[in-house]
Enzyme design. Structure first.
Site, mmCIF file in Angstrom:
data_model
loop_
_atom_site.group_PDB
_atom_site.id
_atom_site.type_symbol
_atom_site.label_atom_id
_atom_site.label_comp_id
_atom_site.label_asym_id
_atom_site.label_seq_id
_atom_site.Cartn_x
_atom_site.Cartn_y
_atom_site.Cartn_z
ATOM 1 N N GLU A 175 0.816 -1.236 0.000
ATOM 2 C CA GLU A 175 0.000 0.000 0.000
ATOM 3 C C GLU A 175 0.841 1.273 0.000
ATOM 4 O OE1 GLU A 175 -2.662 -0.536 3.336
ATOM 5 O OE2 GLU A 175 -3.462 -2.404 2.508
ATOM 6 N N ASN A 221 2.097 -5.238 -3.123
ATOM 7 C CA ASN A 221 0.698 -5.546 -2.806
ATOM 8 C C ASN A 221 -0.096 -4.267 -2.535
ATOM 9 O OD1 ASN A 221 -1.255 -7.699 -2.101
ATOM 10 N ND2 ASN A 221 -1.121 -6.877 -0.009
ATOM 11 N N HIS A 257 -10.420 -6.351 -2.158
ATOM 12 C CA HIS A 257 -11.493 -6.083 -1.197
ATOM 13 C C HIS A 257 -12.629 -5.435 -1.983
ATOM 14 C CE1 HIS A 257 -9.098 -7.260 2.201
ATOM 15 N NE2 HIS A 257 -8.140 -6.404 1.862
ATOM 16 N N GLU A 286 -6.171 -10.789 -0.945
ATOM 17 C CA GLU A 286 -7.037 -10.498 0.207
ATOM 18 C C GLU A 286 -8.513 -10.468 -0.200
ATOM 19 O OE1 GLU A 286 -5.636 -7.045 2.382
ATOM 20 O OE2 GLU A 286 -3.529 -7.564 2.053
ATOM 21 N N ASP A 288 -12.256 -10.467 -0.609
ATOM 22 C CA ASP A 288 -13.535 -10.596 0.090
ATOM 23 C C ASP A 288 -14.532 -9.675 -0.601
ATOM 24 O OD1 ASP A 288 -12.723 -8.102 1.210
ATOM 25 O OD2 ASP A 288 -12.258 -8.973 3.155
HETATM 26 O O1 G3I Z 1 -3.640 -7.775 18.892
HETATM 27 C C1 G3I Z 1 -4.275 -6.631 19.486
HETATM 28 C C2 G3I Z 1 -4.816 -6.960 20.833
HETATM 29 O O2 G3I Z 1 -3.741 -7.291 21.692
HETATM 30 C C3 G3I Z 1 -5.613 -5.773 21.357
HETATM 31 O O3 G3I Z 1 -6.220 -6.115 22.575
HETATM 32 C C4 G3I Z 1 -6.683 -5.371 20.373
HETATM 33 C C5 G3I Z 1 -7.441 -4.129 20.827
HETATM 34 O O4 G3I Z 1 -7.965 -3.411 19.747
HETATM 35 O O5 G3I Z 1 -6.068 -5.074 19.144
HETATM 36 C C6 G3I Z 1 -5.379 -6.184 18.595
HETATM 37 O O6 G3I Z 1 -4.806 -5.790 17.382
HETATM 38 C C7 G3I Z 1 -5.685 -5.632 16.276
HETATM 39 C C8 G3I Z 1 -5.203 -6.564 15.185
HETATM 40 O O7 G3I Z 1 -5.950 -6.333 14.004
HETATM 41 C C9 G3I Z 1 -5.302 -8.033 15.557
HETATM 42 O O8 G3I Z 1 -6.621 -8.370 15.789
HETATM 43 C C10 G3I Z 1 -5.631 -4.199 15.833
HETATM 44 O O9 G3I Z 1 -6.231 -3.364 16.806
HETATM 45 C C11 G3I Z 1 -6.365 -4.042 14.526
HETATM 46 O O10 G3I Z 1 -6.165 -2.724 14.027
HETATM 47 C C12 G3I Z 1 -5.819 -5.025 13.526
HETATM 48 O O11 G3I Z 1 -6.576 -4.879 12.329
HETATM 49 C C13 G3I Z 1 -5.956 -5.460 11.199
HETATM 50 C C14 G3I Z 1 -5.753 -4.393 10.137
HETATM 51 O O12 G3I Z 1 -5.168 -4.988 8.978
HETATM 52 C C15 G3I Z 1 -4.833 -3.263 10.594
HETATM 53 O O13 G3I Z 1 -4.838 -2.257 9.639
HETATM 54 C C16 G3I Z 1 -6.878 -6.536 10.652
HETATM 55 O O14 G3I Z 1 -6.969 -7.611 11.592
HETATM 56 C C17 G3I Z 1 -6.320 -7.070 9.325
HETATM 57 O O15 G3I Z 1 -7.283 -7.892 8.717
HETATM 58 C C18 G3I Z 1 -6.050 -5.902 8.382
HETATM 59 O O16 G3I Z 1 -5.446 -6.420 7.215
HETATM 60 C C19 G3I Z 1 -5.182 -5.478 6.173
HETATM 61 C C20 G3I Z 1 -3.989 -6.002 5.401
HETATM 62 O O17 G3I Z 1 -2.903 -6.236 6.261
HETATM 63 C C21 G3I Z 1 -3.593 -5.029 4.297
HETATM 64 N N1 G3I Z 1 -4.727 -4.734 3.431
HETATM 65 C C22 G3I Z 1 -5.919 -4.304 4.111
HETATM 66 C C23 G3I Z 1 -6.332 -5.320 5.172
HETATM 67 C C24 G3I Z 1 -7.639 -4.940 5.801
HETATM 68 O O18 G3I Z 1 -7.532 -3.721 6.508
#
Ligand code: G3I
Length: 370
Positions: A175, A221, A257, A286, A288
């Protein structure tokens, strides 16, 4: 060479051979039918996606939540049965895997590497250079460009070399472009950046990754760059320049997406064509298709519209010899980033929360069986 690496190379070689067979239908009919090999490649209705995908010579993948994989038997059984490629959804990102400057947290990715080796899958890595999910020590460290360059080089060298032979492909940079095709301002690019102008910082990351594992496939990506548009134009120009100058780039990840508005498919087709014309692989990384959840549940109409998109994009990948993977961002609506990100949306994946296949699953299977 380790047994697992030999096994991985054998699987890749087998998939490449199958892919070529799919392309040269005349050869397939004349040569293989005569050799009786077609009989060894059955595609019974109800076969898991991974069997159907292997027959077509591509990987079928999913992002994986390691906690669910460990604790949720339905999740683990479905992932194992249906997919031959997995990718950690978060665990290999800079923050999760390198939480303190002198500390790496390899255990979740190590576990996934073991899992894929136990189940005859391949592992994709995501991601080395991103503006998001960076650790506090990095973001708040007030590092100079020279220090950031050293930090990034060391991170890439450490992570990529650790998984050399186990992670077959990396999203090296994720990105890096804005929708208008300009470079995103990030800690790695120019705020303050690692001291390189324009796409030179991206090139440097690819060169460091290649040095750390010369056999890994290296991808750029991005999202919303599936059709021809200013962002995909910028990615295409960078890729063309990299290929012309011998920068070690192997492919472009199209995140996919999508909504039920879909493509437009003709434009996605044209974009895949121009990228693969450069000799690059394309992978859906990715996929969906999010749906509105007016009453908490998707309507039958929206599930049908979603299935149509899944089927069309799967068919599009299969049309291009160098489109080598279809990977969804998770596989069950039980665990998906969509509801937490898009208010009132969800149900974006191919299995429902109870691990039952949705029409989208059937549409992908049908595309793979054609
Ligand atoms: O692991 C912590 C946890 O310890 C904490 O208690 C909790 C509280 O909010 O947060 C947890 O971390 C989260 C993490 O996902 C794991 O669940 C983050 O807050 C959350 O922001 C994070 O979101 C991820 C996101 O990327 C971040 O931008 C999504 O799971 C993940 O699916 C998403 O993936 C991205 C790709 O990497 C790139 N392309 C877009 C895609 C969707 O946004």
């Amino acid at each position: 060479m380790s047994t697992s690496r030999q096994g991985h190379i054998a699987v890749r070689a087998f998939l490449v051979v199958l892919r070529c067979m799919t392309c040269f239908k005349t050869l397939l009919a004349a040569g293989l039918a005569a050799a009786g090999l077609l009989a060894q490649l059955p595609a019974p209705a109800g076969a898991p996606l991974r069997d159907l995908a292997a027959r077509r010579g591509i990987h079928i993948g999913t992002a994986i939540n390691p906690v669910a994989l460990k604790n949720d038997a339905g999740y683990r059984e479905t992932a194992t049965r249906e997919f031959n490629q997995i990718e950690p959804e978060n665990a290999a990102k800079f923050g999760p895997i390198h939480p303190q400057q002198d500390t790496y947290n390899f255990a979740p990715v190590d576990d996934l590497a073991q899992f894929v080796e136990n189940h005859n899958m391949v592992l994709r890595g995501h991601t080395l250079v991103w503006h998001n999910q960076n650790p506090a020590w990095l973001v708040n460290g007030k590092f100079t460009s020279a220090q950031l360059s050293e930090i990034l080089h060391s991170h890439i060298q450490t992570v990529v070399s650790r998984y050399a032979g186990r992670i077959y492909a990396w999203d090296v940079v994720n990105e890096a472009f804005e929708d208008d095709g300009s470079l995103r301002k990030t800690i790695w690019a120019n705020t303050p950046g690692i001291g390189l102008e324009g796409t030179a910082y991206i090139e440097q990351a690819f060169r460091w990754a290649h040095a750390a594992d010369p056999k890994a496939l290296l991808f750029y990506n991005d999202y919303d760059a599936e059709p021809v548009n200013p962002k995909s134009d910028a990615i295409y120009r960078m890729a063309r320049d990299f290929k012309a100058r011998g920068v070690p780039i192997d492919g472009i990840g199209l995140q996919m997406h999508l909504t039920t508005q879909g493509g437009p498919m003709e434009s996605i087709d044209a974009n895949i064509q121009r990228l693969t014309d450069l000799g690059l692989e394309v992978q859906y990384t990715e996929l969906d298709v999010r749906l509105p959840l007016a009453s908490g549940q998707p309507s039958a109409e929206s599930l049908a519209a979603q299935a149509k998109i899944y089927g069309e994009v799967a068919a599009l990948c299969l049309k291009h010899k160098l489109c080598t993977a279809i990977q969804t961002w998770g596989f069950t609506d039980k665990y998906s980033w969509i509801p937490g990100w898009y208010h009132g949306m969800g149900a974006a994946l191919e299995f429902d929360p109870g691990f039952q296949p949705k029409p989208a699953y059937r549409a992908m299977a049908d595309a793979l069986m054609k």
